[in-house]
Write an enzyme that holds these catalytic residues in place. Structure first.
Site, PDB file in Angstrom:
ATOM      1  N   HIS A   1       0.821  -1.210   0.000  1.00 21.31           N
ATOM      2  CA  HIS A   1       0.000   0.000   0.000  1.00 21.31           C
ATOM      3  C   HIS A   1       0.855   1.260   0.000  1.00 21.31           C
ATOM      4  O   HIS A   1       0.478   2.282  -0.541  1.00 21.31           O
ATOM      5  CB  HIS A   1      -0.916   0.009   1.238  1.00 21.31           C
TER       6      HIS A   1
ATOM      7  N   ASP B   1      -5.484   5.823   2.521  1.00 24.14           N
ATOM      8  CA  ASP B   1      -5.796   4.420   2.252  1.00 24.14           C
ATOM      9  C   ASP B   1      -7.154   4.084   2.871  1.00 24.14           C
ATOM     10  O   ASP B   1      -7.482   4.536   3.972  1.00 24.14           O
ATOM     11  CB  ASP B   1      -4.714   3.516   2.858  1.00 24.14           C
TER      12      ASP B   1
ATOM     13  N   ALA C   1      13.850  -8.328  -2.578  1.00 25.70           N
ATOM     14  CA  ALA C   1      14.439  -8.267  -3.928  1.00 25.70           C
ATOM     15  C   ALA C   1      14.147  -6.924  -4.586  1.00 25.70           C
ATOM     16  O   ALA C   1      13.127  -6.311  -4.304  1.00 25.70           O
ATOM     17  CB  ALA C   1      13.839  -9.369  -4.785  1.00 25.70           C
TER      18      ALA C   1
ATOM     19  N   HIS D   1       2.038 -14.220  -6.387  1.00 23.76           N
ATOM     20  CA  HIS D   1       0.912 -14.438  -5.474  1.00 23.76           C
ATOM     21  C   HIS D   1      -0.275 -13.555  -5.859  1.00 23.76           C
ATOM     22  O   HIS D   1      -1.299 -13.598  -5.189  1.00 23.76           O
ATOM     23  CB  HIS D   1       1.347 -14.118  -4.036  1.00 23.76           C
TER      24      HIS D   1
ATOM     25  N   SER E   1       2.322  -6.335  -7.862  1.00 24.68           N
ATOM     26  CA  SER E   1       3.095  -7.296  -8.656  1.00 24.68           C
ATOM     27  C   SER E   1       2.459  -7.450 -10.035  1.00 24.68           C
ATOM     28  O   SER E   1       3.154  -7.515 -11.059  1.00 24.68           O
ATOM     29  CB  SER E   1       3.151  -8.651  -7.951  1.00 24.68           C
TER      30      SER E   1
ATOM     31  N   GLU F   1       3.218  -4.453 -12.113  1.00 30.75           N
ATOM     32  CA  GLU F   1       4.634  -4.446 -12.516  1.00 30.75           C
ATOM     33  C   GLU F   1       4.841  -5.420 -13.676  1.00 30.75           C
ATOM     34  O   GLU F   1       5.579  -5.156 -14.618  1.00 30.75           O
ATOM     35  CB  GLU F   1       5.523  -4.795 -11.307  1.00 30.75           C
TER      36      GLU F   1
ATOM     37  N   ALA G   1      -7.030 -12.289   0.344  1.00 28.20           N
ATOM     38  CA  ALA G   1      -7.510 -10.920   0.031  1.00 28.20           C
ATOM     39  C   ALA G   1      -8.003 -10.824  -1.420  1.00 28.20           C
ATOM     40  O   ALA G   1      -8.729 -11.692  -1.878  1.00 28.20           O
ATOM     41  CB  ALA G   1      -6.420  -9.895   0.359  1.00 28.20           C
ATOM     42  N   ASP G   2      -7.557  -9.777  -2.126  1.00 27.05           N
ATOM     43  CA  ASP G   2      -8.032  -9.567  -3.504  1.00 27.05           C
ATOM     44  C   ASP G   2      -7.377 -10.515  -4.504  1.00 27.05           C
ATOM     45  O   ASP G   2      -7.657 -10.467  -5.701  1.00 27.05           O
ATOM     46  CB  ASP G   2      -7.707  -8.114  -3.905  1.00 27.05           C
ATOM     47  N   GLN G   3      -6.491 -11.399  -4.044  1.00 25.40           N
ATOM     48  CA  GLN G   3      -5.613 -12.100  -4.979  1.00 25.40           C
ATOM     49  C   GLN G   3      -6.318 -13.127  -5.879  1.00 25.40           C
ATOM     50  O   GLN G   3      -5.916 -13.328  -7.030  1.00 25.40           O
ATOM     51  CB  GLN G   3      -4.453 -12.733  -4.200  1.00 25.40           C
TER      52      GLN G   3
HETATM   53  C1  UDX Z   1      -0.827  -6.295  -0.406  1.00 23.10           C
HETATM   54  C2  UDX Z   1      -1.875  -7.401  -0.583  1.00 23.10           C
HETATM   55  O1  UDX Z   1      -1.375  -8.616  -0.096  1.00 23.10           O
HETATM   56  C3  UDX Z   1      -2.289  -7.521  -2.021  1.00 23.10           C
HETATM   57  O2  UDX Z   1      -3.249  -8.540  -2.159  1.00 23.10           O
HETATM   58  C4  UDX Z   1      -2.872  -6.212  -2.470  1.00 23.10           C
HETATM   59  O3  UDX Z   1      -3.256  -6.313  -3.824  1.00 23.10           O
HETATM   60  C5  UDX Z   1      -1.852  -5.102  -2.263  1.00 23.10           C
HETATM   61  O4  UDX Z   1      -1.417  -5.090  -0.922  1.00 23.10           O
HETATM   62  P1  UDX Z   1       1.548  -7.498  -1.164  1.00 23.10           P
HETATM   63  O5  UDX Z   1       1.073  -8.814  -0.754  1.00 23.10           O
HETATM   64  O6  UDX Z   1       2.728  -6.989  -0.521  1.00 23.10           O
HETATM   65  O7  UDX Z   1       0.362  -6.427  -1.128  1.00 23.10           O
HETATM   66  O8  UDX Z   1       1.831  -7.653  -2.752  1.00 23.10           O
HETATM   67  P2  UDX Z   1       2.002  -6.620  -3.913  1.00 23.10           P
HETATM   68  O9  UDX Z   1       0.748  -5.886  -4.177  1.00 23.10           O
HETATM   69  O10 UDX Z   1       2.524  -7.391  -5.043  1.00 23.10           O
HETATM   70  O11 UDX Z   1       3.061  -5.568  -3.397  1.00 23.10           O
HETATM   71  C6  UDX Z   1       4.369  -5.882  -3.075  1.00 23.10           C
HETATM   72  C7  UDX Z   1       5.281  -4.778  -3.522  1.00 23.10           C
HETATM   73  O12 UDX Z   1       6.540  -4.983  -2.914  1.00 23.10           O
HETATM   74  C8  UDX Z   1       5.521  -4.743  -5.022  1.00 23.10           C
HETATM   75  O13 UDX Z   1       5.639  -3.412  -5.434  1.00 23.10           O
HETATM   76  C9  UDX Z   1       6.851  -5.452  -5.189  1.00 23.10           C
HETATM   77  O14 UDX Z   1       7.591  -5.032  -6.303  1.00 23.10           O
HETATM   78  C10 UDX Z   1       7.553  -5.090  -3.911  1.00 23.10           C
HETATM   79  N1  UDX Z   1       8.492  -6.125  -3.509  1.00 23.10           N
HETATM   80  C11 UDX Z   1       8.064  -7.275  -2.942  1.00 23.10           C
HETATM   81  C12 UDX Z   1       9.834  -5.900  -3.719  1.00 23.10           C
HETATM   82  O15 UDX Z   1      10.226  -4.862  -4.260  1.00 23.10           O
HETATM   83  N2  UDX Z   1      10.701  -6.851  -3.303  1.00 23.10           N
HETATM   84  C13 UDX Z   1      10.326  -8.012  -2.713  1.00 23.10           C
HETATM   85  O16 UDX Z   1      11.181  -8.842  -2.370  1.00 23.10           O
HETATM   86  C14 UDX Z   1       8.944  -8.229  -2.517  1.00 23.10           C
END
Ligand code: UDX
Length: 494
Positions: free
Chosen positions: A22, A127, A351, A368, A373, A376, A391-393
């Site tokens: 977020h 948010d 990463a 996931h 992600s 991106e 969640a929304d996944q």
């Molecule tokens: C959360 C919720 O889990 C997800 O369902 C919702 O859509 C957004 O909020 P998260 O699970 O962290 O997010 O996943 P994601 O939305 O993919 O965000 C992760 C962010 O961290 C991405 O921008 C990714 O590039 C970054 N990241 C993650 C890194 O830069 N390095 C890593 O090792 C892991």
């Protein structure tokens, strides 16, 4: 604490949820607003600010008018460990309620900062999971927009489910239920729905979130109109307010340097990572990462590793800090790392994900399905293998595979837990076996040309939306114009 001297116009206060998925897009939002003439104050906490220290420094160097306001996070007051200031630091779902309470305790400090140290912002973007900001905005008569890390399709489904209480009487969480009022037929089970398992103690928070979602002046989303036009239109109609699609905001990061450090300090040197990727053939590497919150048991990690090995394709595999254990370390060093050393890069920790996905060597992303992600992946034209957790996944998987057709499913049927509750080394915790991991990688990497072409097309569309004259760029300019007026007050009564 830094202060802003004179009253700017337009002036946005951004209040993210303290969670990487977020916070990362809201940092991008701050940059985009500032690059388009607005002044921004970004509300954060000491630990979160430390995690994005390099970004804050870069922003300072660039002289963009963005100020980072660090509010003390009352972790210990709510019974969380000292320094536990982000959702990925929680050790289990029982801590969510404490975390949510700690967030809402920021209200008084934010109000006094706004009254005593800062000029009145022309707009607050908060948010959706920080509903207490509604009280702040009302007390100071500031228009308020909501933001949620997710896309429009999942946002719309979630809105209908929550506001119409669709699953309240559903006992069997595997029963398919039709989502009423959706622009096309859509069925889903309670288990795979974004509301998932309801946690006792969260009722008041959920009710407040519903109220504040209703009373917000509009919604900002990290998506672009051309990606989900039907859902943007339908969401605006259903919620009865303007939906500002201003993404993919990550495209404000234009070079490797900007892309390498997002959300946390990377656990691998940028140059080492790039050197490794440079040695690989174009579109030959599978990138595997499950974002910041999802956790994986040791048994499941081993199955993933063995599946990657069996697929024969090169890979970059991220094993996050919270999943590292003596068992995992031993398993990796007991033959696995040696067997794959010539074609596998294992990153233990955080990463530089966006930098990796942007490299021409990446040919597929086992994800996931967190919204960031997915965006991106879309922006870099990389097709996906979808493995939703919670969640929304599951909704995001539906969008990617069935609607946009830029990915293949690995086939998980049931959600994994939010945090680290599923932690014991029990084979029942394995959701996907090694053979299925290998099979789906081969399916995407050996074939998948149609999917690949579609992914490249969406990447072009995403850039166009953010370029000057594109839909998202125009929406951003319009948003700044609409909320850049100091005389404007909230149009929606609570
Ligand atoms: C959360 C919720 O889990 C997800 O369902 C919702 O859509 C957004 O909020 P998260 O699970 O962290 O997010 O996943 P994601 O939305 O993919 O965000 C992760 C962010 O961290 C991405 O921008 C990714 O590039 C970054 N990241 C993650 C890194 O830069 N390095 C890593 O090792 C892991």
């Amino acid at each position: 604490m830094d202060t802003v001297d004179s009253e700017p116009k337009p002036y946005f206060f951004l209040v993210p949820l303290m969670a990487q998925g977020h916070m990362i897009p809201m940092v991008d939002m701050a940059r985009l607003l500032a690059e388009h003439g607005a002044t921004v104050t970004f509300v954060t906490t000491p630990v979160n600010a430390l995690r994005i220290k390099k970004i804050i420094e870069k922003i300072k160097d660039s002289q963009l008018p963005i100020d980072f306001l660090k509010l003390e996070f009352p972790s210990e007051k709510v019974g969380l460990p000292k320094g536990c200031e982000s959702a990925d630091m929680l050790s289990g779902s029982d801590q969510i309620i404490k975390f949510v309470n700690a967030c809402s305790m920021l209200k008084d400090s934010l109000i006094s900062c706004l009254k005593e140290k800062y000029p009145s912002p022309t707009c607050i973007i908060a948010d959706m999971n920080q509903p207490w900001v509604g009280d702040v905005a009302r007390e100071l008569s500031i228009p308020r927009l909501t933001f949620n890390g997710s896309g429009v399709f999942p946002n719309l489904v979630t809105y209908i489910i929550r506001h119409q209480n669709i699953f309240s009487h559903v006992k069997d969480d595997k029963e398919l239920v039709t989502i009423p009022g959706f622009p096309h037929r859509l069925e889903m089970t309670k288990a795979k729905s974004p509301i998932g398992v309801q946690r006792p103690g969260m009722e008041k928070f959920s009710e407040k979130r519903l109220q504040e979602e209703r009373s917000a002046d509009g919604v900002v989303v990290n998506s672009f109109y051309e990606l989900e036009p039907l859902y943007v239109d339908s969401y605006a109609k259903t919620a009865g307010k303007k939906i500002w699609a201003i993404g993919p905001m990550l495209l404000c990061n234009r070079n490797t340097n900007e892309m390498s450090e997002r959300g946390n300090k990377a656990s691998i040197a940028e140059d080492d990572c790039l050197r490794w990727l440079d040695l690989q053939k174009p579109a030959s590497v599978v990138y595997v990462s499950f974002g910041s919150l999802a956790h994986t048991t040791f048994s499941q990690l081993a199955e993933i590793g063995l599946g990657l090995e069996a697929s024969g394709w090169p890979f970059v595999w991220v094993i996050k800090d919270g999943d590292k254990s003596t068992d995992v370390e031993e398993w990796l060093s007991n033959g696995f790392e040696e067997r794959v050393h010539d074609r596998g890069l294992i990153i233990k920790g955080w990463a530089p994900q966006m930098m990796i996905l942007s490299h021409r060597a990446i040919g597929g992303f086992l994800t996931h399905c967190g919204w960031n992600s997915i965006l991106e992946s879309i922006c870099t034209g990389v097709p996906m293998i979808t493995w939703p957790h919670f969640a929304d996944q599951f909704l995001n998987e539906m969008l990617v595979v069935e609607i946009l057709k830029i990915g293949v499913k690995i086939g998980v049927q049931y959600p994994n837990n939010w945090a680290r509750d599923v932690k014991d080394d029990n084979n029942n915790n394995v959701m996907v076996e090694r053979d299925d991991v290998a099979k789906v990688i081969l399916e995407l990497m050996d074939g998948g040309e149609e999917i690949r072409e579609k992914a490249r097309e969406l990447a072009r569309m995403a850039r166009k939306a953010m370029d000057e004259g594109g839909s998202s760029s125009n929406n951003l300019i319009e948003l700044i114009k609409e909320y850049g007026d100091t005389g404007k007050t909230s149009a929606v009564e609570a």
